[in-house]
Design an enzyme around this catalytic site. Structure first.
Site, PDB file in Angstrom:
ATOM      1  N   GLY B 291       0.826  -1.202   0.000  1.00  0.00           N
ATOM      2  CA  GLY B 291       0.000   0.000   0.000  1.00  0.00           C
ATOM      3  C   GLY B 291       0.862   1.254   0.000  1.00  0.00           C
ATOM      4  O   GLY B 291       1.900   1.323  -0.669  1.00  0.00           O
ATOM      5  N   SER B 292       0.429   2.222   0.811  1.00  0.00           N
ATOM      6  CA  SER B 292       1.012   3.565   0.700  1.00  0.00           C
ATOM      7  C   SER B 292       2.486   3.655   1.070  1.00  0.00           C
ATOM      8  O   SER B 292       3.151   4.631   0.695  1.00  0.00           O
ATOM      9  CB  SER B 292       0.208   4.532   1.577  1.00  0.00           C
ATOM     10  OG  SER B 292      -1.089   4.664   1.052  1.00  0.00           O
ATOM     11  N   THR B 293       2.984   2.716   1.819  1.00  0.00           N
ATOM     12  CA  THR B 293       4.418   2.789   2.134  1.00  0.00           C
ATOM     13  C   THR B 293       5.241   2.678   0.849  1.00  0.00           C
ATOM     14  O   THR B 293       6.379   3.126   0.795  1.00  0.00           O
ATOM     15  CB  THR B 293       4.839   1.671   3.114  1.00  0.00           C
ATOM     16  OG1 THR B 293       4.379   0.417   2.613  1.00  0.00           O
ATOM     17  CG2 THR B 293       4.258   1.907   4.496  1.00  0.00           C
ATOM     18  N   LYS B 295       4.688   4.289  -1.735  1.00  0.00           N
ATOM     19  CA  LYS B 295       4.768   5.613  -2.389  1.00  0.00           C
ATOM     20  C   LYS B 295       6.175   6.195  -2.266  1.00  0.00           C
ATOM     21  O   LYS B 295       6.598   7.000  -3.092  1.00  0.00           O
ATOM     22  CB  LYS B 295       3.730   6.562  -1.776  1.00  0.00           C
ATOM     23  CG  LYS B 295       2.310   6.184  -2.181  1.00  0.00           C
ATOM     24  CD  LYS B 295       1.273   6.969  -1.425  1.00  0.00           C
ATOM     25  CE  LYS B 295      -0.129   6.481  -1.806  1.00  0.00           C
ATOM     26  NZ  LYS B 295      -1.161   6.942  -0.869  1.00  0.00           N
TER      27      LYS B 295
END
Lengths: 137, 565
Positions: B291-293, B295
């Site tokens: 997920g966002s990690t 990014k």
């Protein structure tokens, strides 16, 4: 046929001077020699047996020492394990909690000149600091 | 005497005489055979009965933490065995023996009534317990000394250290398995003459080839940090109702793993009844969508490619349609965001825009350079490489968008920790490792020299760290703040992918927070992953507070002075 041997004559001695070679009669071995031989033989046997027993005894002592060493080594390992178990953080926290210790609400940082600071040596410096603090009475 | 009687007597005497002579000849023949003709054979038989060739077990190497605390040691334990044929009344012996061994009487009786001359009664018990049995002097009960592997810290690092098989101390899991050859040593051999009672015959034949002890392992693990991480994870699971979780703490400069924790865990000293699933070091063996990690990687790639700077402003739409998927942002934020803002607010749309500017090949190249889709080379068995499809397998519609924000790619907790460690280490990836050095039986130390490679530029890494600080100071990771230290990190919350059902769960998520401290010169990177939290089910609320606890403990333990408020 052989010619009879001429009588022995010492050099520089004229014939008929009256010298002759006399051979001493063989002495019969006395009973003392036999006793001595017997005693020596028996002593040699005893010496051999004694040395064998002494060696066996030493071997048994050595075995016993090895057993004791092994037992002590085993005990040493047990004690090492006990030390490791006592150092377990879980046990220390439990003991500290029982003694009423709590984490402080605020952390105060003491800066010691020459110690601390960032960089890769911080851990080594911290070890030094711990050693300094540990040496305090 | 009548002449006839005399003849009969003579005949008997002759017969007996002949028989005696035959007997003597037979005995004489046998004597010659035994003493002369086959003397060597009998001498060898006798010698073989006395001579015993015994294997001397090598002492298995110890496992220490980085400060020299024992994590795995071998002690001498006592095994109680029986010779059932020597026991006339097994029931009585079992009744007396069972309480001394704290065993069920029927179990003891089973052992005492087996066929044969050997049966284990109790294996690898403590010496004190064995002494009580010795004092009882029970018939047919004997003792053996056996090496036993003990883990003094219990379940503290069970999945990392692993365990050995009780029978022969061969490593089965974890580092015990990975370093089996190093730890095991070389067995020795003893040739000795023994009497029928098993005692050594003094001055008999005695040859010994000493066993070579195994090497010791000094791990990179720091027990205090491991403990702090384990406690924090346990509290987090209690607080959030998560099914489990993992924490990895790594020194970014050296690649040394300072702590590696999984929950639930098990105690390697007593595995009876433990579910084998618990033996897995899930931080290394289990993959999830980050997920966002992720990014962090996409933005790093964009900065590295020169597509954007931290201050480049982007207008963020309300949603993006890609194929049949609609992408949106989960957080409220202004319609215009800088790249720093995209990271701080964890904007999916902003990250997707940057990812699409990069293109599939460039994004894949950077993902791979950060170590995704490949094993980290950690010295640990069963590490998974995760999943990173090659660009040829990327679809035209949603693939770049999904991958940019951490879907469609699976990673381990360790891999993600190393991604952040690379940024913390000014763009250099250092191979993670659990063993700091190997100390052989003679005390010679062999330090581990990890591989290194540059992934991104120093400037890119520093820019990323500044952005990560914003995430904590004014973004989604506020709960990750650490008193006295400036820290940075990234939250991640993904729907859990159910492999059995080949679909995303509607209820469960994977919540994560990965960060570093102090932000200017990071000494630790902490990755926290919670599996299916039921409360505080997001990276910011569930995992970030755990990071805060663990990072503070680690910084204190490493003696890192505070650098902030």
């Amino acid at each position: 046929m052989t010619a009879p041997a001429a009588p022995y004559r010492a050099p520089g001695v004229s014939a008929g001077a009256g010298y002759r070679v006399a051979i001493a009669p063989r002495r019969r071995a006395g009973w003392r020699a036999w006793v001595l031989l017997g005693v020596t033989t028996v002593a040699a046997f005893f010496l051999m047996i004694w040395s064998r027993i002494a060696l066996d005894h030493t071997a048994f002592v050595l075995q016993e020492v090895e057993r004791e060493t092994s037992a002590e080594w085993s005990r040493h390992k047990d004690l090492e394990l006990e030390v490791a178990r006592l150092q377990a953080p879980e046990r220390i926290v439990e003991a500290a909690t029982e003694m009423g210790m709590v984490y402080p609400d605020t952390v105060r940082t003491v800066e010691v000149a020459g110690l601390g600071g960032g960089g890769s040596e911080t851990e080594e410096r911290w070890v030094d600091l711990k050693a300094v603090l540990g040496a305090q009475p | 005497m009548q002449p006839g009687s005399l003849r009969r007597l003579n005949a008997r005497l002759v017969t007996v005489g002949v028989l005696l002579v035959v007997c003597w000849i037979a005995i004489g023949y046998r004597l010659v055979v035994v003493q002369a003709l086959e003397a060597d054979v009998y001498a060898d038989q006798g010698r073989n009965q006395r001579l015993q060739r015994e294997t001397l077990a090598a002492d298995r190497g110890k496992i220490f933490d980085r400060d020299g605390r024992e994590l795995a040691v071998t002690i001498d334990s006592v095994t109680v065995y029986a010779n059932p044929r020597e026991i006339e009344d097994p029931t009585t012996v079992a009744r007396l023996l069972a309480p001394l061994l704290r065993m069920n009487m029927l179990d003891v009786l089973d052992a005492l009534t087996t066929d044969g001359t050997f049966a284990y009664v109790a294996r690898q018990i403590e010496s004190a317990e064995a002494d009580r049995v010795r004092e009882a002097r029970l018939p047919g009960i004997y003792f053996l000394t056996e090496p036993k592997r003990v883990y003094p810290m219990g379940d503290l690092a069970g999945q990392v250290i692993g365990f050995v098989r009780a029978d022969d101390n061969v490593g089965l899991e974890g580092l015990e398995f990975q370093y089996e050859e190093t730890l095991a040593g070389t067995p020795g051999e003893l040739l000795v003459e023994r009497d029928p009672y098993g005692r050594t015959i003094p001055q008999g034949e005695y040859e010994v080839v000493p066993a070579e002890p195994g090497s010791d392992l000094v791990l990179t693990i720091k027990t205090e940090i491991q403990f702090a991480a384990a406690e924090a994870l346990e509290r987090a699971i209690e607080r959030t109702g998560a099914a489990g979780g993992s924490i990895v703490v790594v020194d970014p400069a050296t690649g040394e793993i300072l702590a590696m924790v999984n929950a639930p865990t098990f105690d390697p000293n007593d595995r009876s009844g433990a579910d084998p699933v618990l033996f897995r070091n899930r931080a290394v063996t289990d993959a999830f969508e980050p997920g966002s990690t992720m990014k962090l990687v996409t933005i790093s790639a964009a900065l590295e490619a020169g597509i954007a700077t931290p201050d480049t402003l982007y207008e963020i739409p309300r949603q993006l349609e890609r194929g049949d998927t609609t992408f949106t942002d989960a957080t409220n934020h202004p319609s215009e965001l800088t790249v720093t803002g995209i990271v701080a607010h964890s904007s999916n749309l902003g990250t997707i825009m940057l990812g699409e500017e990069l293109g599939a090949r460039e994004l894949h190249r950077v993902l791979y350079a950060f170590g995704l889709g490949q094993s980290t080379g950690l010295d640990f068995p069963g590490e998974t490489a995760g999943l990173l499809r090659t660009p040829d397998d990327w679809c035209e519609t949603t693939c770049i968008a999904s991958t940019s924000i951490g879907y469609r790619v699976s990673v381990t907790t360790l891999q993600m920790a190393m991604v952040f460690a690379t940024v913390a280490n000014d763009g250099v990836w250092v191979q993670p490792h659990l063993v700091r050095e190997i100390v052989d039986g003679r005390g010679a130390r062999v330090p581990v020299d990890p591989l290194q490679r540059r992934v991104v530029d120093v400037g890119t890494a520093r820019s990323m760290r500044a952005m990560l600080e914003e995430v904590v100071s004014g973004g989604t990771g506020a709960f990750a703040a650490v008193d006295g230290y400036r820290v940075g990190g990234k939250t991640g919350t993904t729907e859990k992918y159910l492999y059995d059902e080949q679909a995303y769960s509607e209820d469960d998520v994977v919540a994560s927070f990965i960060g570093m401290a102090p932000i200017d010169d990071p000494r630790v990177v902490v990755a926290v992953v919670l599996d299916s939290p039921q409360r505080d089910a997001s990276g910011g609320k569930g995992a970030a507070p755990v990071f805060s606890e663990v990072a503070l403990a680690a910084l204190h333990q490493l003696g890192v002075p505070p650098d902030g408020e």
